[in-house]
Design a protein around this motif. Structure first.
Motif, PDB file in Angstrom:
ATOM      1  N   SER A   1     -42.730   1.840  26.110  1.00 45.08           N
ATOM      2  CA  SER A   1     -41.533   2.413  25.490  1.00 45.08           C
ATOM      3  C   SER A   1     -40.323   2.169  26.375  1.00 45.08           C
ATOM      4  O   SER A   1     -40.449   2.012  27.587  1.00 45.08           O
ATOM      5  CB  SER A   1     -41.698   3.909  25.220  1.00 45.08           C
ATOM      6  OG  SER A   1     -41.630   4.638  26.410  1.00 45.08           O
TER       7      SER A   1
ATOM      8  N   LEU B   1     -31.216   5.651  22.664  1.00 41.21           N
ATOM      9  CA  LEU B   1     -32.042   4.910  21.720  1.00 41.21           C
ATOM     10  C   LEU B   1     -33.450   4.800  22.287  1.00 41.21           C
ATOM     11  O   LEU B   1     -33.620   4.376  23.428  1.00 41.21           O
ATOM     12  CB  LEU B   1     -31.504   3.492  21.502  1.00 41.21           C
ATOM     13  CG  LEU B   1     -30.151   3.339  20.852  1.00 41.21           C
ATOM     14  CD1 LEU B   1     -29.693   1.884  20.950  1.00 41.21           C
ATOM     15  CD2 LEU B   1     -30.236   3.739  19.398  1.00 41.21           C
TER      16      LEU B   1
ATOM     17  N   ILE C   1     -37.117   2.948  21.921  1.00 38.15           N
ATOM     18  CA  ILE C   1     -37.668   1.718  21.362  1.00 38.15           C
ATOM     19  C   ILE C   1     -39.167   1.680  21.658  1.00 38.15           C
ATOM     20  O   ILE C   1     -39.578   1.821  22.809  1.00 38.15           O
ATOM     21  CB  ILE C   1     -36.974   0.477  21.969  1.00 38.15           C
ATOM     22  CG1 ILE C   1     -35.468   0.539  21.713  1.00 38.15           C
ATOM     23  CG2 ILE C   1     -37.571  -0.809  21.410  1.00 38.15           C
ATOM     24  CD1 ILE C   1     -34.651  -0.403  22.572  1.00 38.15           C
TER      25      ILE C   1
ATOM     26  N   ASN D   1     -43.121  -0.333  20.264  1.00 35.84           N
ATOM     27  CA  ASN D   1     -43.636  -1.569  19.662  1.00 35.84           C
ATOM     28  C   ASN D   1     -43.308  -1.623  18.179  1.00 35.84           C
ATOM     29  O   ASN D   1     -43.277  -0.602  17.501  1.00 35.84           O
ATOM     30  CB  ASN D   1     -45.149  -1.659  19.840  1.00 35.84           C
ATOM     31  CG  ASN D   1     -45.529  -2.197  21.195  1.00 35.84           C
ATOM     32  OD1 ASN D   1     -44.826  -3.003  21.793  1.00 35.84           O
ATOM     33  ND2 ASN D   1     -46.656  -1.742  21.692  1.00 35.84           N
TER      34      ASN D   1
ATOM     35  N   HIS E   1     -40.541  -2.216  16.702  1.00 33.71           N
ATOM     36  CA  HIS E   1     -39.228  -1.670  16.331  1.00 33.71           C
ATOM     37  C   HIS E   1     -38.489  -2.688  15.465  1.00 33.71           C
ATOM     38  O   HIS E   1     -38.634  -3.893  15.640  1.00 33.71           O
ATOM     39  CB  HIS E   1     -38.419  -1.374  17.598  1.00 33.71           C
ATOM     40  CG  HIS E   1     -37.219  -0.506  17.368  1.00 33.71           C
ATOM     41  ND1 HIS E   1     -36.072  -0.970  16.774  1.00 33.71           N
ATOM     42  CD2 HIS E   1     -36.996   0.796  17.649  1.00 33.71           C
ATOM     43  CE1 HIS E   1     -35.190   0.007  16.709  1.00 33.71           C
ATOM     44  NE2 HIS E   1     -35.728   1.097  17.225  1.00 33.71           N
TER      45      HIS E   1
ATOM     46  N   LEU F   1     -32.603  -5.084  16.314  1.00 32.07           N
ATOM     47  CA  LEU F   1     -31.468  -4.240  16.670  1.00 32.07           C
ATOM     48  C   LEU F   1     -30.624  -4.924  17.730  1.00 32.07           C
ATOM     49  O   LEU F   1     -31.156  -5.572  18.638  1.00 32.07           O
ATOM     50  CB  LEU F   1     -31.997  -2.911  17.235  1.00 32.07           C
ATOM     51  CG  LEU F   1     -31.033  -1.993  17.960  1.00 32.07           C
ATOM     52  CD1 LEU F   1     -30.174  -1.252  16.948  1.00 32.07           C
ATOM     53  CD2 LEU F   1     -31.788  -0.998  18.821  1.00 32.07           C
TER      54      LEU F   1
ATOM     55  N   VAL G   1     -33.214  -6.147  20.414  1.00 31.82           N
ATOM     56  CA  VAL G   1     -34.636  -5.948  20.130  1.00 31.82           C
ATOM     57  C   VAL G   1     -35.013  -6.906  19.012  1.00 31.82           C
ATOM     58  O   VAL G   1     -34.401  -6.886  17.946  1.00 31.82           O
ATOM     59  CB  VAL G   1     -34.933  -4.492  19.693  1.00 31.82           C
ATOM     60  CG1 VAL G   1     -36.408  -4.304  19.419  1.00 31.82           C
ATOM     61  CG2 VAL G   1     -34.431  -3.502  20.728  1.00 31.82           C
TER      62      VAL G   1
ATOM     63  N   ASN H   1     -40.811  -7.585  19.159  1.00 34.67           N
ATOM     64  CA  ASN H   1     -41.455  -6.939  20.314  1.00 34.67           C
ATOM     65  C   ASN H   1     -40.952  -7.462  21.659  1.00 34.67           C
ATOM     66  O   ASN H   1     -41.671  -7.454  22.648  1.00 34.67           O
ATOM     67  CB  ASN H   1     -42.981  -7.041  20.237  1.00 34.67           C
ATOM     68  CG  ASN H   1     -43.547  -6.056  19.260  1.00 34.67           C
ATOM     69  OD1 ASN H   1     -43.005  -4.969  19.067  1.00 34.67           O
ATOM     70  ND2 ASN H   1     -44.644  -6.423  18.623  1.00 34.67           N
TER      71      ASN H   1
ATOM     72  N   VAL I   1     -37.534  -6.898  24.170  1.00 33.19           N
ATOM     73  CA  VAL I   1     -36.308  -6.147  24.414  1.00 33.19           C
ATOM     74  C   VAL I   1     -35.563  -6.851  25.540  1.00 33.19           C
ATOM     75  O   VAL I   1     -36.087  -6.974  26.642  1.00 33.19           O
ATOM     76  CB  VAL I   1     -36.616  -4.683  24.811  1.00 33.19           C
ATOM     77  CG1 VAL I   1     -35.323  -3.930  25.074  1.00 33.19           C
ATOM     78  CG2 VAL I   1     -37.428  -3.987  23.738  1.00 33.19           C
TER      79      VAL I   1
END
Length: 77
Positions: A19, A29, A31, A33, A35, A38, A67, A70, A72
């Motif tokens: 996370s 925010l 985030i 898995n 997600h 974004l 994002v 998967n 980031v």
């Protein structure tokens, strides 16, 4: 999910996390898995990651988070 935190000077983190919490311009925010895609600007604050080694915290002075699939990517100041 794979997380990268990059500043203009160096790479702060590159690895797996379960996370991520970032200081978005409209609030925190979270985030996880899978997600939804974004892109958001960041304000001053802490980025918190939950990894297999425990929780890691990085202080940022603004930036951008993306994002997608998967992954980031945090471009921080």
């Amino acid at each position: 999910m794979n997380v990268e935190i990059i500043t203009p000077d160096k790479e702060l983190f590159n690895g797996e996390a379960s996370s991520v919490i970032v200081p978005g311009s409209d609030g925190l925010l979270g985030i996880l898995n899978d997600h939804a895609p974004l892109i958001s600007s960041l304000t001053n604050g802490d980025v918190k990651l939950k990894t297999t080694d425990g929780e890691k915290t990085f202080t940022v002075n603004g930036g951008v988070v993306e994002v997608l699939n998967n992954k980031v990517m945090i471009l921080a100041e």
